[in-house]
Write an enzyme that holds these catalytic residues in place. Sequence first.
Site, mmCIF file in Angstrom:
data_model
loop_
_atom_site.group_PDB
_atom_site.id
_atom_site.type_symbol
_atom_site.label_atom_id
_atom_site.label_comp_id
_atom_site.label_asym_id
_atom_site.label_seq_id
_atom_site.Cartn_x
_atom_site.Cartn_y
_atom_site.Cartn_z
ATOM 1 N N PHE A 163 -13.980 1.684 33.346
ATOM 2 C CA PHE A 163 -15.113 2.478 33.753
ATOM 3 C C PHE A 163 -16.524 1.921 33.528
ATOM 4 O O PHE A 163 -17.486 2.110 33.999
ATOM 5 C CB PHE A 163 -15.266 3.738 33.024
ATOM 6 C CG PHE A 163 -15.686 3.683 31.539
ATOM 7 C CD1 PHE A 163 -17.066 3.930 31.405
ATOM 8 C CD2 PHE A 163 -14.646 3.671 30.564
ATOM 9 C CE1 PHE A 163 -17.286 3.687 29.960
ATOM 10 C CE2 PHE A 163 -15.197 3.592 29.406
ATOM 11 C CZ PHE A 163 -16.460 3.878 28.936
ATOM 12 N N LYS A 187 -8.089 -1.037 42.444
ATOM 13 C CA LYS A 187 -8.171 0.151 42.065
ATOM 14 C C LYS A 187 -8.988 0.366 40.752
ATOM 15 O O LYS A 187 -8.912 -0.157 39.689
ATOM 16 C CB LYS A 187 -6.490 0.293 41.423
ATOM 17 C CG LYS A 187 -6.078 1.664 41.338
ATOM 18 C CD LYS A 187 -6.846 2.525 40.394
ATOM 19 C CE LYS A 187 -6.753 2.592 39.033
ATOM 20 N NZ LYS A 187 -7.555 3.313 38.007
ATOM 21 N N GLU A 190 -10.834 5.558 37.307
ATOM 22 C CA GLU A 190 -11.136 7.008 37.999
ATOM 23 C C GLU A 190 -12.314 7.779 37.290
ATOM 24 O O GLU A 190 -12.668 8.954 37.960
ATOM 25 C CB GLU A 190 -9.723 7.657 37.524
ATOM 26 C CG GLU A 190 -9.344 7.962 36.077
ATOM 27 C CD GLU A 190 -8.441 6.722 35.591
ATOM 28 O OE1 GLU A 190 -9.006 5.665 35.991
ATOM 29 O OE2 GLU A 190 -7.448 6.922 34.880
ATOM 30 N N SER A 240 -8.838 -1.601 28.107
ATOM 31 C CA SER A 240 -8.458 -1.590 26.865
ATOM 32 C C SER A 240 -7.054 -2.256 26.338
ATOM 33 O O SER A 240 -6.325 -2.577 27.271
ATOM 34 C CB SER A 240 -7.988 -0.133 26.352
ATOM 35 O OG SER A 240 -6.984 0.434 27.089
ATOM 36 N N CYS A 295 -17.977 -4.509 26.578
ATOM 37 C CA CYS A 295 -16.897 -5.589 25.695
ATOM 38 C C CYS A 295 -17.496 -6.597 25.071
ATOM 39 O O CYS A 295 -16.780 -7.059 24.106
ATOM 40 C CB CYS A 295 -15.812 -5.991 26.721
ATOM 41 S SG CYS A 295 -16.380 -7.336 27.703
ATOM 42 N N GLU A 396 -11.805 -0.603 17.728
ATOM 43 C CA GLU A 396 -12.693 -0.534 18.797
ATOM 44 C C GLU A 396 -13.370 0.832 18.785
ATOM 45 O O GLU A 396 -12.424 1.747 19.338
ATOM 46 C CB GLU A 396 -12.350 -0.985 20.155
ATOM 47 C CG GLU A 396 -13.615 -1.040 21.196
ATOM 48 C CD GLU A 396 -13.122 -1.471 22.544
ATOM 49 O OE1 GLU A 396 -11.765 -1.408 22.893
ATOM 50 O OE2 GLU A 396 -13.645 -2.353 23.238
HETATM 51 P P1 NAD Z 1 -8.782 1.658 30.093
HETATM 52 O O1 NAD Z 1 -7.534 0.622 29.538
HETATM 53 O O2 NAD Z 1 -8.353 3.062 29.794
HETATM 54 O O3 NAD Z 1 -8.603 1.807 31.773
HETATM 55 C C1 NAD Z 1 -8.660 0.663 32.446
HETATM 56 C C2 NAD Z 1 -7.943 0.740 33.998
HETATM 57 O O4 NAD Z 1 -6.668 0.709 33.467
HETATM 58 C C3 NAD Z 1 -8.388 2.010 34.688
HETATM 59 O O5 NAD Z 1 -8.397 1.531 36.027
HETATM 60 C C4 NAD Z 1 -7.238 3.019 34.394
HETATM 61 O O6 NAD Z 1 -7.197 3.916 35.514
HETATM 62 C C5 NAD Z 1 -6.111 2.022 34.146
HETATM 63 N N1 NAD Z 1 -5.079 2.750 33.082
HETATM 64 C C6 NAD Z 1 -5.409 3.488 32.155
HETATM 65 N N2 NAD Z 1 -4.352 3.682 31.597
HETATM 66 C C7 NAD Z 1 -3.311 3.218 32.216
HETATM 67 C C8 NAD Z 1 -1.704 3.114 31.912
HETATM 68 N N3 NAD Z 1 -1.268 3.702 30.956
HETATM 69 N N4 NAD Z 1 -0.989 2.491 32.859
HETATM 70 C C9 NAD Z 1 -1.546 2.005 33.806
HETATM 71 N N5 NAD Z 1 -3.021 1.615 34.007
HETATM 72 C C10 NAD Z 1 -3.860 2.418 33.079
HETATM 73 O O7 NAD Z 1 -10.030 1.071 29.746
HETATM 74 P P2 NAD Z 1 -11.370 1.871 29.903
HETATM 75 O O8 NAD Z 1 -11.803 2.994 28.972
HETATM 76 O O9 NAD Z 1 -11.635 2.269 31.221
HETATM 77 O O10 NAD Z 1 -12.555 0.772 29.695
HETATM 78 C C11 NAD Z 1 -12.999 0.277 28.233
HETATM 79 C C12 NAD Z 1 -12.164 -0.765 27.718
HETATM 80 O O11 NAD Z 1 -12.106 -1.949 28.478
HETATM 81 C C13 NAD Z 1 -12.454 -0.976 26.326
HETATM 82 O O12 NAD Z 1 -11.526 -1.342 25.561
HETATM 83 C C14 NAD Z 1 -13.543 -2.516 26.715
HETATM 84 O O13 NAD Z 1 -13.529 -3.274 25.578
HETATM 85 C C15 NAD Z 1 -12.671 -3.123 27.749
HETATM 86 N N6 NAD Z 1 -13.317 -3.984 28.542
HETATM 87 C C16 NAD Z 1 -12.828 -5.532 28.173
HETATM 88 C C17 NAD Z 1 -13.765 -6.374 28.951
HETATM 89 C C18 NAD Z 1 -13.419 -7.996 28.910
HETATM 90 O O14 NAD Z 1 -13.900 -8.467 29.517
HETATM 91 N N7 NAD Z 1 -12.529 -8.082 27.962
HETATM 92 C C19 NAD Z 1 -14.601 -6.022 29.882
HETATM 93 C C20 NAD Z 1 -15.021 -4.556 29.999
HETATM 94 C C21 NAD Z 1 -14.206 -3.858 29.516
#
Ligand code: NAD
Length: 495
Positions: A163, A187, A190, A240, A295, A396
């Site tokens: 997000f 994708k 959401e 994450s 991040c 985090e």
């Molecule tokens: P998230 O992991 O909750 O969601 C990321 C994506 O995964 C979304 O599209 C979501 O729909 C999907 N998803 C969520 N749960 C899932 C599951 N159980 N099975 C399959 N798909 C699933 O992350 P978020 O809250 O949207 O974003 C924040 C996180 O992203 C933080 O941990 C941040 O550090 C990380 N991030 C990392 C970088 C990097 O370059 N390392 C960059 C930006 C954000």
Amino acid sequence: MSDFNLLKPLKEDYGTIRNFIDGDWVEPKTDRYLDIVNPADSKAIGKLPLTTKAETDKAIQKAHDAYWDWRTTPPIVRARYMFKIKAILDKYHEEIARITTQEHGKAIDEARGETLRSIENVETAAGITSLMMGYNLEDGAAKNIDETVVRQPLGVFACVSPFNFPGMVPFWFWPYAVATGNTFVIKVSEQTPLTLTRTFEILQDADLPDGVLNLVHGDKEAVDAILDNPLVKGVTFVGSTPVGKYIYARCGATGKRCIAQAGAKNFLTVMPDAEIDRSTGNMMASFFGCTGQRCLAGANLVAVGDVYEELKEKFVKAAAALKVGPGLDESVNMGPIISRKSLERVHNYIDMAVKQGATVLLDGRDVVVPGYEGGFYVGPTVLDNVTPDMTHAQEEIFGPVASIIRVKDLEEAIKLTNASPFGNSASIYTTSGRNARTYWYKIQAGNIGVNLGIAAAMAYFPFAGQKDSFFGTMHGQGKDAVQFFTDSKVVITRW
Ligand code: NAD
């Protein structure tokens, strides 16, 4: 910019958004929907359909059907699409940024910067004719036997994005995938689906062939469909750490390539020889920019030796001066956090820190923004007397919380930083080249800042972390992305 009423969103309600599949806008058949919420005031601004497995598979099939024609389109022609796309994005830059702020909350200048980074990835991918060239050696195998390497695309790739950078993150990948001759399914999160939906609308002016670039809205069901579909050759994920691990393991099990960029806990070390006055603005951007939802955000502020008193005083003073409010207000430094759930998580971490013995120097928990009482606001928070074993110092938080940890010297700071399971980025503030060199040499993180707290690689450099912040081999962006989206084939010839 003059076309916009600066404080007013472009639209109050985006209705039910649709998927973009095979060149058409399609409302997926589903009985599951989510509200899209503006975090500045918690009002719903649209509805998101959660695409089923069957409908996601259809999108993947369309991308697969479009592959061969696109793959046989010469790279120079594919590059020309990138030039067209760049021109379109330039034209709509401000509009895209404003939608990002509306659905994500970040300050409008941060959204403008994010949109610029999307454009820079398109600019970089426009050089694909040079970037994806192979190499050869005459008589490379033996006399009269020449050897050549070509780089070839593989088929359908997908992106699952987070997000916090709803526009930029998919651009770390898709321009390279598409420019190298693959087709693509995205994708998006959401929680923030509007930015890319609007981007896809304007990109229709580029006339990419149908099926080359597709957008699917959804949650785990759509992601699992991508992971299980044999037509998908590789998945790029940003999000994450638990989800990143899951995606990487599923890609391994189904034989797909995978880039999984994951969570972070970033340490900023300040040496006694640092120029504090020149650095505090930069530290504010690191800890509190995007409301700590980056991040690359600073999380633990490591004060070395006798820098502690001066650093603490100036850091807290600068943090207290930041203005919290709706991101579309140009005078605001820090917008709301993404959701009520995230707000509660940040509050819980601060409460827990206090229980475990930390001192609150600046408390963001009771911030109220007049006129926006329903919004998800938490102000800059600074915790002192933090020890490395405290929960909030290890996990985090993904919010605007800075924890000050005191250490005696640089070696202790390095040891502390390397003890974290995460390794996305780390920064040092110092005027000593020797300290800086020791630091970047020894620190286990993918992105190192020296006198800057957001070590974000430009589009033509690779971007990823280490340890639990990254699962994979090739990184996002630039030449690494070109390698990820292509396979090298060796041709050995004798005539
Ligand atoms: P998230 O992991 O909750 O969601 C990321 C994506 O995964 C979304 O599209 C979501 O729909 C999907 N998803 C969520 N749960 C899932 C599951 N159980 N099975 C399959 N798909 C699933 O992350 P978020 O809250 O949207 O974003 C924040 C996180 O992203 C933080 O941990 C941040 O550090 C990380 N991030 C990392 C970088 C990097 O370059 N390392 C960059 C930006 C954000």
